[in-house]
Enzyme design. Structure first.
Site, PDB file in Angstrom:
ATOM      1  N   THR A 331       0.839  -1.187   0.000  1.00 22.31           N
ATOM      2  CA  THR A 331       0.000   0.000   0.000  1.00 22.31           C
ATOM      3  C   THR A 331       0.872   1.234   0.000  1.00 22.31           C
ATOM      4  O   THR A 331       2.089   1.161   0.111  1.00 22.31           O
ATOM      5  CB  THR A 331      -0.895   0.031   1.253  1.00 22.31           C
ATOM      6  OG1 THR A 331      -0.039  -0.015   2.405  1.00 22.31           O
ATOM      7  CG2 THR A 331      -1.841  -1.143   1.309  1.00 22.31           C
ATOM      8  N   THR A 349      -4.415   1.563  -1.791  1.00 20.75           N
ATOM      9  CA  THR A 349      -3.757   0.304  -2.124  1.00 20.75           C
ATOM     10  C   THR A 349      -4.275  -0.299  -3.418  1.00 20.75           C
ATOM     11  O   THR A 349      -5.411  -0.057  -3.830  1.00 20.75           O
ATOM     12  CB  THR A 349      -3.946  -0.720  -0.987  1.00 20.75           C
ATOM     13  OG1 THR A 349      -3.141  -1.873  -1.236  1.00 20.75           O
ATOM     14  CG2 THR A 349      -5.400  -1.139  -0.847  1.00 20.75           C
ATOM     15  N   GLY A 414       0.541  -4.486   4.327  1.00 21.10           N
ATOM     16  CA  GLY A 414      -0.382  -5.579   4.552  1.00 21.10           C
ATOM     17  C   GLY A 414      -0.622  -5.852   6.023  1.00 21.10           C
ATOM     18  O   GLY A 414      -0.876  -4.941   6.815  1.00 21.10           O
TER      19      GLY A 414
END
Length: 517
Positions: A331, A349, A414
């Site tokens: 992201t 993202t 993540g």
């Protein structure tokens, strides 16, 4: 053996600040602040530019979350513009494989990895709708003005330095499967050679620049119901994606009040529902039971962090999802504070690095692989289903003290995101560290059954954590990314302080002043 020490200082200014994972994006946002724009203006411009200068982590083919905190009233608002699965998505199209190659979530593998890459992995993007909605509510720039820096960067192209070349090389084999992706990012199937200061190398994005110019003229809704929508649908249909015109036309970002919790003397505001926010608050409640003051050995504090994070994650992965009642990806996160103390914390993202790996041929944008966020096992709270949003790891937050915004922070990485943000916040709230010190203090990651401990952590940390959990000692490397990449801004009196990830070569804080200082 050579040992290197890397240090990146915090930036302090009475002007506004933008902390982001790429200096070109941070500078674009700061230039908006210097011309009198506010925190939301700068955040949206920064996010749009990030989609060009670091396209493998975020972009308009993806989704995200943001929080806005008013520097005068302290009021906090949240916007959910995350991706949504197409209505026609059929779980039967994602049969489980007998093999298991491993992934961020340790879920069973789907045959052909149809949920991970390609046209079958795509969800409806929410970024354009979210950016436009946020700008309209809290910004001062027009939509057309906000797009201009991104258009200029798309026309110039992606700069290929050593870090770009590394990032492209990591996924070159996957990108080579899709002609438009290979044409945009590769040379003869390989990552292009890096340029240098004397001979910079850029890869222009003409189709994306054209699409952005159209959006600037026609408005953001054109992405969902106009000429741009028709271009997207032509690409998606040709590739076999089930996203249709109704999916695009029906997409709406959602404003909500934040979910709020207390940690020490801080009020923590997060995205409610299907984000990393509720799990973050759960971990805060568990962590608050421990004494983590500076007098407590770091090894004991690390065990408390690992325990709280593991327990919160176990709760998350067994109870949260679109079918539950909510109490590895890559992201981009950015944090902004303006001269009035108003803050924005925004995460965008594509999910995985390069998302679906597909650049749409006519539209010229990378698409997300949002289907990967769903659990492929039937009957789970977050199981694959059409017309719903997946459970996301993104965890942007704003912390307030005595009703005024104090800290805007988030990270990329993540499942490693909320463990990173939690430890940085605790280092400051419990151990009295400055923002700069907290960013440089080694962390652990407890988002998987084996706890990863930074090799630079205090002696005794791994041994203490190892009394309860399996432990792996790892480096904080650029690749693989073992720990999240945070960006933060904070308010201290009349001063603003910004901090970018110390070991990221591109992460930067830019000052929104006429002279850039």
């Amino acid at each position: 053996m050579q040992t290197f020490s890397i240090h990146k200082p915090a930036v302090r200014s009475r002007h506004g600040l933008v902390a982001a994972q790429n200096r070109y994006a941070a500078e674009a946002g700061a230039a908006v602040l210097a011309r009198g724009g506010n925190a939301m203006d700068a955040a949206i411009v920064t996010a749009l530019v990030l989609s060009i200068v670091e396209p493998w982590l975020s972009g308009i083919g993806g989704g995200g979350f943001l929080l806005h905190a008013d520097g005068t009233t302290g009021e906090v608002s949240t916007l959910d513009f995350n991706v949504m699965s197409p209505r026609a998505l059929d779980p039967a199209d994602y049969p489980l494989s007998r093999s298991k190659i491993g992934n961020w979530f340790d879920w069973p593998t789907v045959e052909g990895e149809r949920n991970v890459s390609g046209y079958t992995s795509m969800c409806v993007p929410g970024a354009i709708a979210g950016f436009a909605e946020a700008l309209a509510r809290f910004g001062t720039l027009s939509w057309e003005e906000a797009l201009q820096p991104a258009i200029a960067h798309a026309e110039r192209g992606l700069e290929v330095d050593w870090f770009t070349s590394l990032s492209l090389a990591v996924e070159a084999a996957a990108l080579a499967h899709y002609p438009a992706s290979a044409a945009l990012f590769l040379e003869n199937g390989r990552a292009p050679r890096a340029g240098d200061a004397n001979n910079p190398h850029f890869r222009p994005m003409p189709e994306k620049a054209k699409l952005l110019r159209r959006l600037a003229r026609a408005g953001a809704q054109d992405f969902y119901e106009g000429e741009v929508a028709r271009t997207l649908l032509a690409d998606l249909t040709d590739g076999g994606c089930v996203i249709d015109a109704r999916d695009l036309a029906d997409y709406r970002p959602v404003w909500q009040a934040p979910a709020t919790g207390r940690y020490r003397d801080l009020d923590i505001h997060v995205i409610p529902g299907l984000s990393g926010g509720p799990t973050f608050l759960d971990a805060c409640r568990r962590l608050a039971k421990h004494d983590l003051a500076a007098s407590v050995p770091m090894a004991d504090a690390a065990l408390a962090y690992a325990t709280a994070i593991r327990q919160a994650y176990e709760e998350r992965l067994t109870t949260m999802g679109h079918a539950a009642t909510p109490a590895a990806g890559c992201t981009s996160h950015l944090s902004v504070v303006d001269s009035k103390g108003t803050m924005v914390s925004l995460t965008n993202t594509l999910l995985s690095r390069f998302g679906s790996k597909v650049v749409l041929p006519r539209a010229g944008i990378l698409m997300n692989n949002g289907v990967m966020w769903f659990d492929p096992r039937p009957g789970q709270p977050n199981t694959i289903k059409g017309g719903v949003k997946p459970l996301a790891n993104m965890c942007p937050l704003i912390a307030s003290r005595r009703g005024q915004p104090l800290l805007a922070i988030g990270a990329a990485g993540g499942r490693t995101i909320f463990p990173t943000v939690l430890q940085i916040m605790s280092y400051m709230a419990d151990r009295g560290l400055t923002l700069e010190e907290a960013f440089h203090t080694p962390r652990l990651d407890a988002s998987t059954p084996t706890i990863r401990v930074n090799t630079k952590a205090d002696r005794g940390v791994a041994a203490r954590v190892g009394t309860r959990f399996p432990v792996e000692i790892v480096e904080d490397t650029l690749y693989p990314v073992n720990f999240a990449v945070p960006s933060a801004v904070m308010r201290e009196g009349a001063d603003n302080i910004g901090m970018a990830h110390p070991t990221s070569p591109w992460a930067s804080v830019a000052v929104g002043a006429p002279d850039g200082r």
